[in-house]
Design an enzyme around this catalytic site. Sequence first.
Site, PDB file in Angstrom:
ATOM      1  N   SER A  24      14.105  86.867  28.972  1.00 41.29           N
ATOM      2  CA  SER A  24      14.959  86.227  28.128  1.00 41.29           C
ATOM      3  C   SER A  24      16.492  86.363  28.805  1.00 41.29           C
ATOM      4  CB  SER A  24      15.065  86.790  26.693  1.00 41.29           C
ATOM      5  OG  SER A  24      15.673  88.097  26.725  1.00 41.29           O
ATOM      6  N   LYS A  25      17.518  85.793  28.011  1.00 42.61           N
ATOM      7  CA  LYS A  25      18.710  85.893  28.526  1.00 42.61           C
ATOM      8  C   LYS A  25      19.310  87.044  28.992  1.00 42.61           C
ATOM      9  CE  LYS A  25      17.666  83.288  25.607  1.00 42.61           C
ATOM     10  NZ  LYS A  25      16.852  83.493  24.634  1.00 42.61           N
TER      11      LYS A  25
END
Length: 488
Positions: free
Chosen positions: A263-264
Amino acid sequence: MTISTHSASLFHSKILEQATRIQAMAEVKTRFAPSPTGFLHIGGARTALFNWLYARHFGGTFVLRIEDTDAQRSTQESVDVILEGMKWLGLDWDEGPFYQSERRELYLAEIEKLLAHGKAYRCYCSREELDEKRTKAMDEGKKPKYDGTCRDRTSQAEDKSFTIRFRAPETGKTVVDDMIKGKVVFDNGELDDLIIARSDGSPTYNFVVVVDDATMGITHILRGDDHLNNTPRQIQLYDALGYTAPVFGHMPLILGQDKKRLSKRHGATSVMAYKDMGYLPEAMINFLARLGWSHGDQEIFSKEELIRLFDADNIGKSAGVFNEEKLLWLNAHYIKSRSNSAVAELFLPALKAEGYATQTPPPDAAGEAIKERAKTTLELEAMAKIFYSNEITIDEDAATKFITEDKIEMLSDFAEGLKSITPFTEESISAYMKSFVEERGIKMKNVGPPIRIALTGTMASPDLIKVIKLLGQVESATRIRNALKKTP
RNA sequence: GUCCCCAUCGUCUAGUCUGGCCUAGGACACCGCCCUUUCACGGCGGCGACCGGGGUUCAAAUCCCCGUGGGGACGCCA
């Protein structure tokens, strides 16, 4: 083998019929269906790649569909960047992009059908009630599935808003015959009646995805592992709607360094961010293909090779960590295997944009000198600037260490001697350097570093002779003298 | 918590289906050496793994069971 004319033609038509059928069966249609709520991320790109490869491998069709049923979060900008990412990677689609937001009537008609056949029902439970029930079930250690309050309701509830739920079978089992995972059996008792239309009437993902895949004739769906639990419900919907379910293949997720779903938080996960960091699309494609798929010990694959070799059999089952170092290695590989002029094309646009004159030295020659040293196009640009800058920045530590006072005379002589080299070729420069050290009875390793620093500003540079040749007699001599001026 | 998936070097993986050829192969990273005017590239070498326990078998990384660990799903998101 002899056969009569009559039976021969019959035989022939049978074969023909069979061939047609086989061809129809072999017709593969895959799709990539991103939801436009952000950029094209690494995981999405791999899903797109695998579906694209699968279609291309079998000479089938690849469809692009935008899953924008969530009007709240879907944006046109997001669609644009996703398409940009697809184009950058070279993943072309044969049909679409289709937008689910434009197919609303179709979904509503299908929902009506389900309602009419009693395969769906209105649910008047409020969000609050549902949340409460969910929490309660979890607390009791049960699976938080819908309790079916409205499933058998006979009374007509009036003005209250409602959602529409699919009436799922309560008993029996649903089997997902997965291309990658094998047979996965779900007890229908584990599944609940999912909402297929929101209270505002809009259809939800699990429903539209089925309608779309069925009506678009999608034959194979490769998607992330995280969808495996949705699949039995979707299969039930295919059945209820009277469609044949496609073949599913659930591929393992991509994890970050901490082994959590990528994820980010893990840094750059947008495909286009990698473009900006100086990565080549072919490196990204190669990397993504190898993350979860393999072909023996082979590491390097061109797109054509991938199309030829790709198959679902060799897709792995376990999740993999996104290993940026390997991507970088692949990127370096693709840079150095380019032709000199193809390397020049990589750094020229940026230099021109910054106003550099890029006629001398010839960009191809500069490309040749630096391509084995750069791992990204950004590094390529930085190195190329050494040849086109009027002013170079000299690394101070290196300068104080190597351009010492006792070297000044030698360096100045070297610069002076440079002028008289004719013709000015790599061979003659090499010969000049050799005789220069011989005459003085000094070692190459004593003259090399200071000259290199004077010329390029750093200890890490291409071959010195090449640098001198590329810079030219005048520029080389000037740079050496300038470096000396700065030395006290 | 419940359900589902997964399990080979630090990482990506080959080998697992069809047990023996596996004293487990390749690649990235790391370390060393060689090449060399630097840094790289390249070449050579090194480090380094079958999650644990039972079982089946003449033989298990490979088949079965149980643990454990990791991941995912459980939404009027997709």
